[in-house]
Design a protein around this motif. Sequence first.
Motif, PDB file in Angstrom:
ATOM      1  N   ALA A 294       0.842  -1.207   0.000  1.00  8.75           N
ATOM      2  CA  ALA A 294       0.000   0.000   0.000  1.00  8.75           C
ATOM      3  C   ALA A 294       0.872   1.250   0.000  1.00  8.75           C
ATOM      4  CB  ALA A 294      -0.911   0.000   1.232  1.00  8.75           C
ATOM      5  N   ALA A 295       0.429   2.253  -0.736  1.00  7.38           N
ATOM      6  CA  ALA A 295       1.183   3.508  -0.810  1.00  7.38           C
ATOM      7  C   ALA A 295       1.083   4.261   0.512  1.00  7.38           C
ATOM      8  CB  ALA A 295       0.635   4.372  -1.947  1.00  7.38           C
ATOM      9  N   LYS A 296       2.209   4.826   0.936  1.00  6.16           N
ATOM     10  CA  LYS A 296       2.215   5.600   2.180  1.00  6.16           C
ATOM     11  C   LYS A 296       1.642   6.982   1.902  1.00  6.16           C
ATOM     12  CE  LYS A 296       5.054   7.080   5.968  1.00  6.16           C
ATOM     13  NZ  LYS A 296       5.997   6.670   6.943  1.00  6.16           N
ATOM     14  N   PRO A 297       0.643   7.409   2.668  1.00  9.14           N
ATOM     15  CA  PRO A 297       0.042   8.725   2.405  1.00  9.14           C
ATOM     16  C   PRO A 297       1.004   9.858   2.715  1.00  9.14           C
ATOM     17  CG  PRO A 297      -0.821   7.782   4.424  1.00  9.14           C
ATOM     18  CD  PRO A 297       0.024   6.725   3.794  1.00  9.14           C
ATOM     19  N   VAL A 298       0.888  10.918   1.930  1.00 14.93           N
ATOM     20  CA  VAL A 298       1.757  12.087   2.090  1.00 14.93           C
ATOM     21  C   VAL A 298       0.882  13.319   2.311  1.00 14.93           C
ATOM     22  CG1 VAL A 298       3.507  13.530   0.991  1.00 14.93           C
ATOM     23  CG2 VAL A 298       3.519  11.053   0.620  1.00 14.93           C
ATOM     24  N   ALA A 299       1.280  14.168   3.239  1.00 17.57           N
ATOM     25  CA  ALA A 299       0.527  15.400   3.507  1.00 17.57           C
ATOM     26  C   ALA A 299       0.559  16.311   2.288  1.00 17.57           C
ATOM     27  CB  ALA A 299       1.118  16.117   4.708  1.00 17.57           C
ATOM     28  N   ALA A 300      -0.535  16.998   2.061  1.00 16.73           N
ATOM     29  CA  ALA A 300      -0.611  17.949   0.948  1.00 16.73           C
ATOM     30  C   ALA A 300       0.104  19.247   1.316  1.00 16.73           C
ATOM     31  CB  ALA A 300      -2.069  18.225   0.597  1.00 16.73           C
ATOM     32  N   SER A 301       1.002  19.677   0.463  1.00 13.42           N
ATOM     33  CA  SER A 301       1.711  20.943   0.653  1.00 13.42           C
ATOM     34  C   SER A 301       1.539  21.787  -0.593  1.00 13.42           C
ATOM     35  CB  SER A 301       3.207  20.700   0.903  1.00 13.42           C
ATOM     36  OG  SER A 301       3.412  19.921   2.055  1.00 13.42           O
ATOM     37  N   GLU A 302       1.409  23.086  -0.410  1.00 11.11           N
ATOM     38  CA  GLU A 302       1.230  23.993  -1.539  1.00 11.11           C
ATOM     39  C   GLU A 302       2.496  24.035  -2.407  1.00 11.11           C
ATOM     40  OE1 GLU A 302      -1.805  26.265  -2.240  1.00 11.11           O
ATOM     41  OE2 GLU A 302      -2.206  24.276  -1.389  1.00 11.11           O
ATOM     42  N   ALA A 303       2.280  24.174  -3.711  1.00  8.18           N
ATOM     43  CA  ALA A 303       3.410  24.308  -4.633  1.00  8.18           C
ATOM     44  C   ALA A 303       4.190  25.578  -4.304  1.00  8.18           C
ATOM     45  CB  ALA A 303       2.898  24.361  -6.066  1.00  8.18           C
ATOM     46  N   ALA A 304       5.473  25.565  -4.626  1.00  5.66           N
ATOM     47  CA  ALA A 304       6.337  26.712  -4.313  1.00  5.66           C
ATOM     48  C   ALA A 304       5.827  27.976  -4.992  1.00  5.66           C
ATOM     49  CB  ALA A 304       7.764  26.416  -4.750  1.00  5.66           C
ATOM     50  N   GLN A 305       5.781  29.051  -4.245  1.00  5.61           N
ATOM     51  CA  GLN A 305       5.367  30.360  -4.748  1.00  5.61           C
ATOM     52  C   GLN A 305       6.532  31.345  -4.594  1.00  5.61           C
ATOM     53  OE1 GLN A 305       2.504  30.934  -6.270  1.00  5.61           O
ATOM     54  NE2 GLN A 305       1.751  28.847  -5.860  1.00  5.61           N
ATOM     55  N   PRO A 306       6.599  32.342  -5.471  1.00  7.64           N
ATOM     56  CA  PRO A 306       7.686  33.322  -5.342  1.00  7.64           C
ATOM     57  C   PRO A 306       7.562  34.147  -4.062  1.00  7.64           C
ATOM     58  CG  PRO A 306       6.097  34.009  -7.021  1.00  7.64           C
ATOM     59  CD  PRO A 306       5.726  32.612  -6.624  1.00  7.64           C
ATOM     60  N   VAL A 307       8.676  34.656  -3.603  1.00 12.61           N
ATOM     61  CA  VAL A 307       8.659  35.539  -2.441  1.00 12.61           C
ATOM     62  C   VAL A 307       7.896  36.811  -2.818  1.00 12.61           C
ATOM     63  CG1 VAL A 307      10.068  36.866  -0.818  1.00 12.61           C
ATOM     64  CG2 VAL A 307      10.859  34.633  -1.637  1.00 12.61           C
ATOM     65  N   PRO A 308       6.923  37.245  -2.029  1.00 10.27           N
ATOM     66  CA  PRO A 308       6.164  38.454  -2.372  1.00 10.27           C
ATOM     67  C   PRO A 308       7.074  39.675  -2.506  1.00 10.27           C
ATOM     68  CG  PRO A 308       5.099  37.246  -0.594  1.00 10.27           C
ATOM     69  CD  PRO A 308       6.426  36.613  -0.797  1.00 10.27           C
ATOM     70  N   GLY A 309       6.663  40.580  -3.355  1.00 16.34           N
ATOM     71  CA  GLY A 309       7.465  41.793  -3.570  1.00 16.34           C
ATOM     72  C   GLY A 309       7.486  42.692  -2.359  1.00 16.34           C
ATOM     73  N   LYS A 310       6.371  42.727  -1.637  1.00 17.56           N
ATOM     74  CA  LYS A 310       6.313  43.571  -0.441  1.00 17.56           C
ATOM     75  C   LYS A 310       5.741  42.776   0.720  1.00 17.56           C
ATOM     76  CE  LYS A 310       4.611  47.895   1.479  1.00 17.56           C
ATOM     77  NZ  LYS A 310       3.703  49.048   1.331  1.00 17.56           N
ATOM     78  N   ILE A 311       6.530  42.638   1.773  1.00 17.90           N
ATOM     79  CA  ILE A 311       6.100  41.935   2.989  1.00 17.90           C
ATOM     80  C   ILE A 311       6.152  42.923   4.144  1.00 17.90           C
ATOM     81  CG2 ILE A 311       6.642  40.117   4.653  1.00 17.90           C
ATOM     82  CD1 ILE A 311       7.905  38.529   2.377  1.00 17.90           C
ATOM     83  N   THR A 312       5.056  42.976   4.896  1.00 19.74           N
ATOM     84  CA  THR A 312       4.998  43.817   6.092  1.00 19.74           C
ATOM     85  C   THR A 312       4.615  42.948   7.282  1.00 19.74           C
ATOM     86  OG1 THR A 312       4.274  45.710   4.763  1.00 19.74           O
ATOM     87  CG2 THR A 312       3.965  45.855   7.154  1.00 19.74           C
ATOM     88  N   ILE A 313       5.422  42.979   8.321  1.00 17.85           N
ATOM     89  CA  ILE A 313       5.094  42.291   9.572  1.00 17.85           C
ATOM     90  C   ILE A 313       4.375  43.292  10.464  1.00 17.85           C
ATOM     91  CG2 ILE A 313       5.993  41.091  11.590  1.00 17.85           C
ATOM     92  CD1 ILE A 313       6.290  39.551   8.944  1.00 17.85           C
ATOM     93  N   CYS A 314       3.227  42.877  10.975  1.00 16.94           N
ATOM     94  CA  CYS A 314       2.361  43.799  11.715  1.00 16.94           C
ATOM     95  C   CYS A 314       2.321  43.437  13.202  1.00 16.94           C
ATOM     96  CB  CYS A 314       0.949  43.771  11.139  1.00 16.94           C
ATOM     97  SG  CYS A 314       0.883  44.065   9.351  1.00 16.94           S
ATOM     98  N   GLY A 315       2.719  44.381  14.041  1.00 14.64           N
ATOM     99  CA  GLY A 315       2.640  44.192  15.479  1.00 14.64           C
ATOM    100  C   GLY A 315       3.794  43.378  16.031  1.00 14.64           C
ATOM    101  N   THR A 316       3.652  43.035  17.301  1.00 15.50           N
ATOM    102  CA  THR A 316       4.720  42.306  18.001  1.00 15.50           C
ATOM    103  C   THR A 316       4.166  41.074  18.721  1.00 15.50           C
ATOM    104  OG1 THR A 316       4.419  43.743  19.925  1.00 15.50           O
ATOM    105  CG2 THR A 316       6.138  44.370  18.350  1.00 15.50           C
ATOM    106  N   SER A 317       3.149  40.465  18.144  1.00 18.01           N
ATOM    107  CA  SER A 317       2.629  39.228  18.723  1.00 18.01           C
ATOM    108  C   SER A 317       3.661  38.122  18.569  1.00 18.01           C
ATOM    109  CB  SER A 317       1.332  38.824  18.013  1.00 18.01           C
ATOM    110  OG  SER A 317       1.602  38.496  16.655  1.00 18.01           O
ATOM    111  N   THR A 318       3.416  37.019  19.239  1.00 21.57           N
ATOM    112  CA  THR A 318       4.315  35.867  19.131  1.00 21.57           C
ATOM    113  C   THR A 318       4.476  35.431  17.685  1.00 21.57           C
ATOM    114  OG1 THR A 318       3.617  35.105  21.319  1.00 21.57           O
ATOM    115  CG2 THR A 318       4.683  33.484  19.900  1.00 21.57           C
ATOM    116  N   VAL A 319       3.361  35.417  16.953  1.00 24.14           N
ATOM    117  CA  VAL A 319       3.401  34.994  15.547  1.00 24.14           C
ATOM    118  C   VAL A 319       4.187  35.993  14.710  1.00 24.14           C
ATOM    119  CG1 VAL A 319       1.997  34.124  13.659  1.00 24.14           C
ATOM    120  CG2 VAL A 319       1.032  34.226  15.946  1.00 24.14           C
TER     121      VAL A 319
END
Length: 510
Positions: A294-319
Amino acid sequence: MTHANPLAPEAVVAVVGTGAMGAGIAQVAAQAGHPVKLLDNRPGAAEKAVEGIRAQFAKMAEKGKLTVEAAAAAGARLQPVSELAELADCALVVEAIVENLEAKQKLYADLEVIVGADCIFGTNTSSISVTAIGAALKRPERLAGLHFFNPAPLMALVEIVSGLATERAVAETLFATAAAWGKTPVHAKSTPGFIVNRVARPYYAEALRLAQEGAADYATIDACCREAGGFRMGPFELMDMIGHDVNFAVTNSVWRAFYNDQRFLPSLLQQELVDAGFYGRKNGRGFYDYREGAAKPVAASEAAQPVPGKITICGTSTVANALAARLAAAGVAYTQQVSADGRVAEADGAVLYVTDGRSATRRAAETGIGNCVLLDLALDYAKSTRLALAAATQAEMAAVNAAVGLLQAAGFQVSRFADVPGLAVMRTVAMLANEAADAVNQGVCSAAGADQAMRLGVNYPQGPLAWADQIGVAAVRDVLANLADSYGEDRYRISPLLHQAVFAGRKIHD
């Protein structure tokens, strides 16, 4: 806190029922120094158990965990017996027989006329009321639950369960004895499931509901619970390992015992597996296929996407802080700004929040932010390797891809779920915390006992109530309230203990 003395090492311990659990308990008691008598109604079973335990002691000596002398001495303390009358000199009789009320009642009723007045009865039942077992005894005050977990020699937790008639001194003596045996005991009241089998139900129930709603496949939900939630096993692989015949029976038992409380509602998905005879690993098929080839199941992962042109981190939460640190470590540029509405990041039009129990679609409608993308909870956002997300139906694909690209740039494998309320880890942890809070609120155990039981009894990465404190009790309350509103079910009602902590502005463990 208990102040009783443990049973003296010379006190004779009897174990009735020498299956895996009984043999394991006998091994623990003998290793702790007690003379141990083993009794089983199956011819030759007690003798076979003694041989097996002695072989275990020999293995421990080979591995250097015991000296050869200590292993031989522990083995010599084991004695198979064939009649109840031979237990007359016992200070403690532990039963690990079939999970049947009448059988347990008869055993202890028969023993009452054999053993001394000070002999303690310790039932290893995992699901039967200690109060009900004691009801058939002339002296029910001497009976308490002494619930070990399998395998008993390895698992640290022991639930000391008091029935309605149990004397406090009996429970405290068992508590002290379990501690002297190298275990970590916790006090519990005799209610359905005690602590662990009650509080653990949402770990299975929420995953089953997610699968039934098509949120993600089994392997993906399991992977998120392991790689983001920090759980040792995902819920579906764990149910397959336990066996669906067993797991489904326990769920049904707890559900019926709580008079069909919706919080413990069994799953039609698991009922189907049981009806099909797909019990899991034990017979080759469950949620997963274990047959050869039997085939071993594999978790679904999104295909690779380019790094966004503009990233902003908002606030100082743990995340937000974790995202910033991970992006910086990867050499990815970003800017920072304050967070006015709880958002943790922005990426080329996408606005990312941690789920609060609403669907992304609903949150987008209520906030007017169409490109709303929700992130699941992680035990430690700085170290997690996978993170689930869900996007609003209104969201543009380019914005969703930008959110995926941001998380991938931060080093996460990304699993996209259908837009279900609460995602996987968040709703599961919120429900575990809620059930633990209800157990504490109803006097079943203390907050510390609940957390200790779940860490040691089922290897959770953190106690549910400590986890709620970490997330914030108000945030957990909001997740539950939003789940209740989304589903319109009593299943997600909020424990009064959580409400009290929120109203008082305190943590549960304060």
